[in-house]
Design an enzyme around this catalytic site. Structure first.
Site, short mmCIF file in Angstrom:
data_model
loop_
_atom_site.label_atom_id
_atom_site.label_comp_id
_atom_site.label_asym_id
_atom_site.label_seq_id
_atom_site.Cartn_x
_atom_site.Cartn_y
_atom_site.Cartn_z
N ASP A 1 56.77 -16.59 -101.82
CA ASP A 1 56.40 -15.26 -101.32
C ASP A 1 55.01 -14.84 -101.75
O ASP A 1 54.44 -13.89 -101.21
CB ASP A 1 57.43 -14.23 -101.76
CG ASP A 1 57.70 -14.31 -103.27
OD1 ASP A 1 56.82 -13.95 -104.06
OD2 ASP A 1 58.81 -14.74 -103.64
N ASP B 1 59.41 -19.62 -110.92
CA ASP B 1 59.95 -18.49 -110.16
C ASP B 1 60.95 -19.06 -109.16
O ASP B 1 60.67 -19.18 -107.96
CB ASP B 1 58.82 -17.75 -109.46
CG ASP B 1 59.28 -16.46 -108.78
OD1 ASP B 1 60.40 -16.00 -109.10
OD2 ASP B 1 58.54 -15.93 -107.94
#
Length: 548
Positions: free
Chosen positions: A338, A410
């Protein structure tokens, strides 16, 4: 051993007047031969073709249940275990129950296949409907999963004795040979169904339409076998009943397939609300981006919240900023397609190279092109220092040769089965291999308060890989929470690790974070330590320990 009746006249051969002799009655020695419209050899081939087709459809139903349940819950191991165990048990029960139908094997098989086609074909749509409109009924999808596994297993189990009876009626043979023929066709059909599901049905049709299409094939195969090959074995009323029932089943499946897109949009609206900006299925997962003029931007991957404009900065600051308090010329981001973790990295002066390893090119493409998501990540992918690699992080690390000052993991929540290898001792050993001297790793380890065992298992696993750790937590909402989960604030847990004792702090040269201070970080570390669970074993590839 079943011996053939040598006195039985040849069946399927017309008399001089053109009529067919009546089928002899069933005897204690075994089933009577059926009056077939074809030669016995051809009839046997057609029965085995039916076995093949039904076996392929049965396995597709099984895989489809596993796939959609895993998508809805994220726990593929549990869902696979539930589906397989319940279905195999139900198959045994169905096989026993079908013994009562052996005298009417052709009619019974036709009825079983029509019902199986309807139940199996509609199962994915029904499970998704319960998930979408079930509201607070959190256990609804799993309860329906068990119910469908039981029903489909019962019907698949009922096929075996009925098909065994039919194949013996075509041409009497020794029981062991008949069983071998039946199982050979069954296993080959299962192989074809198992390969067709991931490589053909899912990519071309999706879960809902793929299941409906499978049900249609199942109904046609069952009806063709009974109404074609064994039509003289059933009465006229039964034939018409089966014809009408199968026509209705096919009509229902075709109608559902025609409405599948509308159904999916309505279900998506029920799950995510009316502000769906993007909804797509990539090669890796389902990606849904929501957000409107009065609603914050949210990114869902396979139904689980990954990014929220509401509190995403708090999470990514807590993830990245402490790891950047030291040399950080070369940074590696594992996951984070993202671009929000990358945004935090690039805000630090002195970053010369930032590599992103993300398995889903579709997420990166969305982060580049969607105006709101691209603005949220600060247009990070436009930065010339950024290099993107589309590959699984574990596989990429096995061949990596570059040394990094900072590694930011992440990644999906450790409680999601598909991500457990990315929280294994072997994975952290690979990460250690790419850390430069004094390099630091930071890991999102899930919420601390709701799931302390998972969090401290991650910390123990990092230590087992030879790294020294500093755990900490901050208040916020778990970014791995399932869609529809409550929006009450929760906490995020992180583990900072290095070859030497890591210092928990912030880079004074970087822009001041909005939510963190050195004092708050130290308090967060003390808060995490008060919840420590000692003595936990490390999680490995062959012994994952993230169970709750």
């Amino acid at each position: 051993m079943i011996e053939p009746h040598t006195s039985t006249p040849t069946l399927g051969v017309a008399r001089a007047d053109g009529s067919h002799p009546p089928a002899p009655p069933r005897t204690a020695a075994g089933p009577a031969r059926a009056d077939l419209p074809v030669r016995p050899g051809t009839g046997r081939f057609l029965v085995l073709t039916g076995v093949f087709t039904c076996a392929a459809c049965g396995l597709v139903y099984e895989l489809e249940l596993v796939a959609i349940a895993s998508y809805l819950t994220g726990d593929s191991v549990t869902e696979t275990s539930v589906v397989l165990s319940v279905m195999v048990f139900a198959m045994g029960v169905g096989s026993l129950a079908a013994k009562r139908l052996r005298r009417h094997a052709a009619a019974g098989f036709g009825a079983v296949e029509a019902l199986l086609a309807l139940v199996g074909g509609c199962s994915a749509m029904a499970l998704y409907a319960v998930f979408a409109w079930g509201g607070a009924w959190a256990g609804g999808p799993r309860l329906f999963l068990v119910a469908f596994s039981l029903a489909i297993g019962l019907l698949i189990g009922a096929e075996v004795p009925l098909l065994m009876e039919l194949i013996q009626r075509v041409r009497r043979q020794e029981a062991g040979g008949a069983v071998a023929d039946l199982f050979a066709a069954d296993y080959v059909g299962a192989l074809v169904g198992g390969l067709a599901f991931p490589f053909l049905l899912l990519p071309l049709s999706g879960q809902l339409t793929g299941a409906l299409l499978t049900g249609s094939v199942n109904a046609v195969a069952g009806a063709a076998l009974v109404l074609g090959l064994f039509r003289r074995d059933v009465g006229r009323r039964v034939r018409w009943t089966l014809l009408v029932v199968n026509t209705v089943v096919l009509a229902l499946l075709a109608s559902a397939a025609a409405l599948a897109d509308d159904f999916e949009r309505a279900a998506r609206h029920a799950v995510y609300g009316g502000d769906v900006r993007v909804a797509l299925r990539t090669d890796v997962q389902e990606v849904v981006l929501t957000g409107g003029p009065h609603r914050p931007l949210e990114l869902f991957l396979d139904g689980r919240l990954r990014v929220s404009e509401r509190d995403g900065r708090r999470y990514h600051e807590a993830l990245v900023r402490p790891a950047m308090a030291g040399p950080h010329a070369r940074v590696l981001v594992l996951g984070g397609g993202d671009g929000l973790a990358l945004r935090e990295v690039l805000e630090h002066p002195g970053v010369r190279r930032a590599d992103v390893v993300e398995p889903d090119a579709g997420v990166v493409r969305l982060a580049r092109t969607d105006p709101r998501l691209s603005a949220l990540n600060g247009h990070a992918y436009r930065d010339p220092r950024v290099r993107v690699v589309t590959q699984d992080a574990f596989q990429w690390l096995r061949g990596a040769r570059t040394a990094y000052d900072v590694v930011v993991a992440d990644l999906p929540d450790p409680g999601i089965t598909a991500g457990t290898k990315l929280y294994s001792q072997e994975f952290y050993g690979l990460v250690r291999g790419v850390l430069a001297d004094g390099g630091r790793l930071v890991v999102h380890a899930g919420p601390v308060v709701p799931r302390p065992r998972v969090f401290w298992t991650v910390e123990a696993t990092v230590r087992a890989a030879g790294l020294r750790t500093r755990p900490y937590r901050v208040d916020g909402r778990d970014p791995g929470s399932a869609v529809g989960a409550g929006r009450a604030p929760r906490d995020w847990g992180f583990v900072l690790a290095s070859g030497t004792a890591p210092r928990l702090g912030l880079d004074p040269r970087a822009p001041r974070p909005r939510h963190l201070t050195p004092a708050s970080l130290r308090a967060d570390a003390r808060a995490a330590e008060r919840l420590r669970l000692p003595g936990l074993a490390a999680s490995t590839l062959v012994h994952p320990r993230y169970t709750g």
